[in-house]
Design a protein around this motif. Structure first.
Motif, short mmCIF file in Angstrom:
data_model
loop_
_atom_site.label_atom_id
_atom_site.label_comp_id
_atom_site.label_asym_id
_atom_site.label_seq_id
_atom_site.Cartn_x
_atom_site.Cartn_y
_atom_site.Cartn_z
N GLU A 90 -19.65 9.69 27.58
CA GLU A 90 -20.01 11.07 27.90
C GLU A 90 -18.85 11.93 28.36
OE1 GLU A 90 -22.98 10.02 30.66
OE2 GLU A 90 -24.31 9.28 29.08
N GLU A 91 -17.78 11.28 28.73
CA GLU A 91 -16.57 11.99 29.12
C GLU A 91 -16.13 12.96 28.01
OE1 GLU A 91 -12.17 10.37 30.00
OE2 GLU A 91 -13.80 8.97 30.36
N GLY A 92 -16.37 12.56 26.77
CA GLY A 92 -15.97 13.40 25.64
C GLY A 92 -16.66 14.75 25.61
N GLU A 93 -17.87 14.82 26.20
CA GLU A 93 -18.63 16.08 26.18
C GLU A 93 -17.90 17.17 26.96
OE1 GLU A 93 -22.63 15.12 27.49
OE2 GLU A 93 -22.52 13.24 26.35
N GLU A 94 -17.32 16.77 28.09
CA GLU A 94 -16.59 17.72 28.91
C GLU A 94 -15.35 18.21 28.17
OE1 GLU A 94 -14.63 17.45 33.26
OE2 GLU A 94 -16.55 16.38 32.98
N GLU A 95 -14.70 17.27 27.52
CA GLU A 95 -13.52 17.62 26.73
C GLU A 95 -13.92 18.60 25.61
OE1 GLU A 95 -10.89 16.66 28.31
OE2 GLU A 95 -10.14 14.76 27.47
N ALA A 96 -15.06 18.33 25.00
CA ALA A 96 -15.53 19.20 23.90
C ALA A 96 -15.83 20.60 24.41
CB ALA A 96 -16.77 18.59 23.25
N ARG A 97 -16.49 20.69 25.57
CA ARG A 97 -16.80 22.00 26.14
C ARG A 97 -15.51 22.77 26.44
NH1 ARG A 97 -21.22 18.98 28.56
NH2 ARG A 97 -19.92 18.46 30.35
N PHE A 98 -14.52 22.07 26.96
CA PHE A 98 -13.23 22.70 27.22
C PHE A 98 -12.60 23.22 25.92
CE2 PHE A 98 -8.58 21.67 27.11
CZ PHE A 98 -8.14 22.81 27.77
N LEU A 99 -12.59 22.36 24.90
CA LEU A 99 -11.97 22.76 23.63
C LEU A 99 -12.73 23.92 22.97
CD1 LEU A 99 -11.00 19.31 22.05
CD2 LEU A 99 -9.46 21.00 23.06
N SER A 100 -14.06 23.96 23.19
CA SER A 100 -14.87 25.01 22.54
C SER A 100 -14.48 26.41 23.06
CB SER A 100 -16.36 24.76 22.78
OG SER A 100 -16.71 25.05 24.12
N GLU A 101 -13.82 26.45 24.20
CA GLU A 101 -13.38 27.74 24.74
C GLU A 101 -12.11 28.24 24.08
OE1 GLU A 101 -12.93 27.13 28.92
OE2 GLU A 101 -14.99 26.39 29.12
N ILE A 102 -11.34 27.34 23.49
CA ILE A 102 -10.04 27.78 22.94
C ILE A 102 -9.89 27.55 21.44
CG2 ILE A 102 -8.75 27.62 25.13
CD1 ILE A 102 -7.74 24.87 24.24
N CYS A 103 -10.69 26.63 20.89
CA CYS A 103 -10.53 26.32 19.46
C CYS A 103 -11.54 27.11 18.64
CB CYS A 103 -10.73 24.84 19.22
SG CYS A 103 -9.53 23.83 20.11
N SER A 104 -11.24 27.28 17.35
CA SER A 104 -12.16 28.02 16.49
C SER A 104 -13.36 27.15 16.11
CB SER A 104 -11.43 28.52 15.25
OG SER A 104 -10.91 27.42 14.52
N GLU A 105 -13.12 25.87 15.96
CA GLU A 105 -14.21 24.99 15.55
C GLU A 105 -14.07 23.64 16.27
OE1 GLU A 105 -16.48 25.55 11.40
OE2 GLU A 105 -14.30 25.48 11.47
N VAL A 106 -15.17 23.16 16.82
CA VAL A 106 -15.14 21.87 17.52
C VAL A 106 -16.27 20.97 16.99
CG1 VAL A 106 -15.31 20.66 19.73
CG2 VAL A 106 -14.18 22.89 19.62
N TYR A 107 -15.88 19.83 16.40
CA TYR A 107 -16.85 18.83 15.95
C TYR A 107 -16.94 17.74 17.01
CZ TYR A 107 -15.82 21.03 11.46
OH TYR A 107 -15.62 21.94 10.44
N TYR A 108 -18.16 17.25 17.26
CA TYR A 108 -18.32 16.18 18.25
C TYR A 108 -19.00 14.97 17.61
CZ TYR A 108 -18.96 13.91 22.73
OH TYR A 108 -18.89 13.03 23.78
N LEU A 109 -18.29 13.85 17.59
CA LEU A 109 -18.83 12.62 16.99
C LEU A 109 -19.02 11.56 18.08
CD1 LEU A 109 -16.53 13.95 14.85
CD2 LEU A 109 -17.49 12.13 13.42
N PRO A 110 -20.24 11.46 18.63
CA PRO A 110 -20.48 10.49 19.70
C PRO A 110 -20.59 9.07 19.14
CG PRO A 110 -22.52 11.61 19.16
CD PRO A 110 -21.46 12.24 18.29
N MET A 111 -20.03 8.08 19.88
CA MET A 111 -20.16 6.68 19.50
C MET A 111 -21.10 5.98 20.49
SD MET A 111 -16.21 5.85 18.57
CE MET A 111 -16.53 4.16 18.02
N TYR A 112 -21.99 6.74 21.11
CA TYR A 112 -22.95 6.17 22.06
C TYR A 112 -24.33 6.73 21.77
CZ TYR A 112 -21.66 10.61 24.26
OH TYR A 112 -21.38 11.93 24.50
N LYS A 113 -25.34 6.13 22.40
CA LYS A 113 -26.71 6.43 22.02
C LYS A 113 -27.31 7.65 22.70
CE LYS A 113 -27.85 1.77 20.57
NZ LYS A 113 -28.20 0.45 21.10
#
Lengths: 284, 284
Positions: free
Chosen positions: B149-172
């Motif tokens: 779930e740590e990746g979700e925070e990273e994704a939220r951070f990136l969504s503020e600065i990047c044009s496009e953010v894809y999130y591929l979770p490897m957990y359930k």
């Protein structure tokens, strides 16, 4: 034939036992005299994770309870000698003999000072087991030098068959001896002989004429336990899997060297047992 | 400058910490995300001596309590990179930097499969820390592949600065994302590029055009953590004192290889810390 024998009765031995039990191996713990362990004297241990501030006595009791709850029996036999029979090991534990496919040695702190003359006359009048070798000295004069109370029992046994028994305790408690045993509160200086056998035990105050000297230590010299076992700076040499130089023989805890720590002993017992399981699978 | 930093938040790290504390060293535990440990999932552990039948969650809680009772602070910073500065080490933990004279690595089970293309494009679009490298991809397209779930925070951070953010979770568990993040429930097949930088993330169902791929794993690849650290079969190579090939760097627990066991980890943490103390004394 058992799968394994664990020699020792401290943290490393108990840790190894838990793992052999979980892996369904047939084995025994030969713990020797359980009274004699330095751990028991630790008033407070702060670095065994999960059990803050526990005393040595409480910790070893917790270990013993854990082992017993798992249905593992702890035998008090003290192992004097192990013979490498090629594909198994034959253990001499006083009057008992045991066979096992592999060994886990966890005999504790192995470093100590030999007495002068001890190594020279080992097997030539110097011995470590009065029960085993005592009968050779019927009607002769013998001495027992002992680090613990175990020696008193050996002395009482020898007093029944020998003409003279000297007892030199290396501990503070007053020994309980019978009238035939002479208590000698002197410091051992040298074991002397004619080159082929012992004739004198020299102390700081006297010279005792005799035929045999039995030395009872808290731990046996490890190289005496099993011939050919490789040592390094007085400790048993092991690799990261806790294997010694002899296939089927593993070692763990203080007998493998510093640091002399409970957590280290417990970790090594864990690894030694799992390596023994792997070894047993490979020779099956 | 601290005496030591312990990287990791499992049994080996905690065991090492107790010993550094007892020996009065200045140090920190950088534990990373504490949620992610396999130990927590163990329903019953029978081979941690003294605590029969304890669950993984109870045991790690007992360890944490023990460490906290000793006045040791556990920081959640995740270490991304360590620089060997010759006579000390500089640690990059996201936005924080720490200096220490020696290191104890206890990052857990280090073996895993790299993705196709991951090693080829590491530093050329592939990274392990979005917080660190994200700003390089302002207004660009990025993907986050995350084991937790740590990746979700990273994704939220990136969504503020990047044009496009894809999130591929490897957990359930269902990820909590914002509207700017595209959830991609597909399996990563390959990371492709033109030889100098990444341009495509190929999955089993699609090809995502992008500029960067961030991979968030429960543990970092250890050889990525510290350059020149010698490995053996994917684990950190250590000797019996838990020293690695780099002076001042010690390792313990699952990151040093099999068996993956708590007692082994605790024992190695104990030894690693005492070896670190010896090292600190020698360089003083």
């Amino acid at each position: 034939m058992m799968d394994a024998v664990i020699i020792g009765g401290g943290p490393a031995a108990f840790s190894a036992a838990l793992n052999l039990k979980i892996r369904n191996k047939s084995f025994m713990i030969l713990a020797g005299n359980e009274k004699v362990t330095g751990l028991m004297r630790a008033p407070q241990i702060d670095n065994y994770p999960g059990m803050p501030g526990i005393s040595g006595t409480e910790l070893i009791e917790a270990y013993r309870r854990h082992v017993e709850e798992m249905g593992i029996e702890i035998k008090k036999d003290k192992v004097y000698n192990v013979l490498n029979m090629g594909d198994y090991f034959a253990l001499n534990a006083g009057n008992e003999f045991y066979d096992a496919k592999c060994l886990i040695i966890a005999t504790g702190h192995a470093k100590f000072k030999y007495f002068e003359g001890e190594r020279e006359y080992l097997g030539k009048g110097v011995g470590y087991c009065a029960t085993c070798d005592g009968p050779l000295y019927r009607n002769k004069s013998v001495a027992i030098i002992s680090q613990n109370e175990e020696g008193e029992e050996e002395a009482r046994f020898l007093s029944e068959i020998c003409s003279e028994v000297y007892y030199l305790p290396m501990y503070k408690e007053q020994p309980e001896l019978n009238d035939k045993i002479k208590l000698i509160n002197e410091k051992v200086v040298d074991i002397l002989g004619d080159g082929t056998k012992v004739h004198t035990l020299k102390t700081d105050k006297s010279e005792l004429k005799l035929d045999a000297v039995f030395i009872i230590r808290n731990v046996l010299p490890v190289n005496q336990l099993l011939e050919g076992l490789e040592l390094e700076e007085g400790s048993i040499k092991v690799d990261r899997s806790m294997a010694t130089n002899i296939p089927g023989v593993f070692a763990c805890g203080d007998c493998t060297g510093k640091p002399y720590q409970i957590a280290k002993a417990v970790g090594e017992g864990n690894v030694a047992a799992l390596s023994a399981v792997k070894y047993l699978d490979s020779v099956r």
